[in-house]
Write an enzyme that holds these catalytic residues in place. Structure first.
Site, short mmCIF file in Angstrom:
data_model
loop_
_atom_site.label_atom_id
_atom_site.label_comp_id
_atom_site.label_asym_id
_atom_site.label_seq_id
_atom_site.Cartn_x
_atom_site.Cartn_y
_atom_site.Cartn_z
N TYR A 1 37.70 -44.97 -13.19
CA TYR A 1 37.50 -44.87 -11.72
C TYR A 1 38.72 -44.21 -11.09
O TYR A 1 38.60 -43.32 -10.25
CB TYR A 1 37.28 -46.28 -11.15
CG TYR A 1 37.01 -46.32 -9.66
CD1 TYR A 1 35.86 -45.76 -9.12
CD2 TYR A 1 37.90 -46.95 -8.79
CE1 TYR A 1 35.60 -45.82 -7.75
CE2 TYR A 1 37.65 -47.01 -7.42
CZ TYR A 1 36.50 -46.44 -6.91
OH TYR A 1 36.25 -46.50 -5.54
N SER B 1 39.40 -43.33 -2.46
CA SER B 1 39.81 -44.72 -2.64
C SER B 1 41.33 -44.74 -2.74
O SER B 1 41.95 -43.71 -3.04
CB SER B 1 39.22 -45.24 -3.95
OG SER B 1 39.82 -46.46 -4.34
#
Ligand SMILES: NC(=O)c1ccc[n+]([C@@H]2O[C@H](COP(=O)([O-])OP(=O)(O)OC[C@H]3O[C@@H](n4cnc5c(N)ncnc54)[C@H](OP(=O)(O)O)[C@@H]3O)[C@@H](O)[C@H]2O)c1
Length: 281
Positions: free
Chosen positions: A146, A133
């Site tokens: 995250y 990501s």
């Protein structure tokens, strides 16, 4: 002879699109997911095995790798796509949610990599594509766990790219910006242990600030982010020479451009801070 790919997290989003992209190019596909009995689009056939695989369950990984290798003669490409997001201020994130996220986003790809690497080494090479990501390259406040999980995946991938090169095994990272995959938004873990009024107010403000930045970036790019672009980048990494890092999306391109233009990591962090965080409570 057709080449073979094993993809994790094919029930929705990038994973399902990637499985369809490889199938359309006549690859053998081992499309894996936690609940194949619920799948209605991807149907097992001559060049598709639909297999149950939970990245936190090594025995399910072994079974899927064995089934794919027995049928297709080996695995050329592994796509570590399974993963999920999390929203919580770090102070209030629960121990259970932190550990669960690392089990899936970090230890999961480690489990699958270790399962395919002996076969790749024996056959003289392969490609491992880890779907990380932009949160693996930049800090995302309010998504710190995250961020940590995807930074861990990036560090692992960079080290493995070097460690595996002598065996002909390539390791690539695909780093999407924000994409509207419905299930990703639905599956975000929002568990929060606390009830502190100041933190709640700050979290609301942080979330609104971040959403406004994503909307502004989408408006500036002039086109909605298309999840197929991520599937196409995964396919490109499997079939062409690409760098280790592969950011995808207009927002990702803008941030990578800022990083390249910054004089240092600190300079980049200073520049990006007002975009990512409201500067007061
Ligand atoms: N969408 C975005 O904006 C975005 C941006 C950057 C990075 N990413 C990354 O892209 C990847 C795919 O996300 P997506 O947007 O396509 O979301 P998605 O549609 O929610 O897909 C995630 C997939 O991961 C699977 N999964 C979750 N935990 C698993 C486990 N323990 N074992 C096996 N599979 C598991 C889900 O399966 P179930 O159906 O069983 O839950 C689902 O198939 C993720 O790694 C995510 O972090 C997404």
């Amino acid at each position: 002879m057709a080449r073979t790919v094993l993809i994790t997290g094919c029930s929705s989003g990038f994973g399902k699109l990637a499985a369809k992209s490889f199938l359309a190019q006549q690859w053998n596909v081992i499309a894996t997911m936690r609940a194949p009995e619920r799948e209605s689009e991807l149907i097992s056939g001559d060049n598709l095995i639909l297999a149950r695989l939970d990245v936190t369950d090594p025995s399910s990984i072994r079974a899927a790798v064995e089934a794919g290798s027995d049928r297709f003669g080996g695995i050329d490409v592994l796509v570590n796509n399974a993963g999920y997001g999390g929203h919580a201020l770090f102070e209030e994130a629960t121990d259970a949610s932190i550990h669960a996220m690392f089990e899936t986003n970090v230890f999961g790809p480690m489990n699958t990599m270790r399962a395919v690497m002996p076969g790749m080494r024996k056959q003289g090479g392969g490609t491992i594509i880890n779907v990380s990501s932009m949160a693996g390259l930049i800090p995302v406040p309010g998504n710190s766990v995250y961020t940590a999980s995807k930074h861990a995946l990036n560090g692992l991938s960079e080290a493995m790219a070097l460690e595996c090169a002598p065996f002909g095994i390539k390791v690539r990272i695909v780093e999407p910006g924000a994409f509207p995959t419905t299930q990703f938004l639905a599956n975000v873990d929002t568990r929060s242990a606390g009830n502190d009024a100041q933190l709640k107010a700050y979290e609301t403000k942080l979330r609104a600030h971040f959403a406004a930045q994503v909307a502004q970036s989408a408006a500036q790019s002039g086109a909605a982010a298309d999840p197929q672009d991520v599937a196409d980048k995964i396919f490109e990494c499997a079939t062409q020479e690409t760098p280790v890092h592969n950011p995808v999306g207009a927002d990702a391109g803008m941030l990578v451009g800022m990083m390249a233009a910054a004089s240092s990591r600190q300079d980049f962090l200073d520049q990006v801070a007002p975009m990512l965080t409201p500067q007061d409570l």
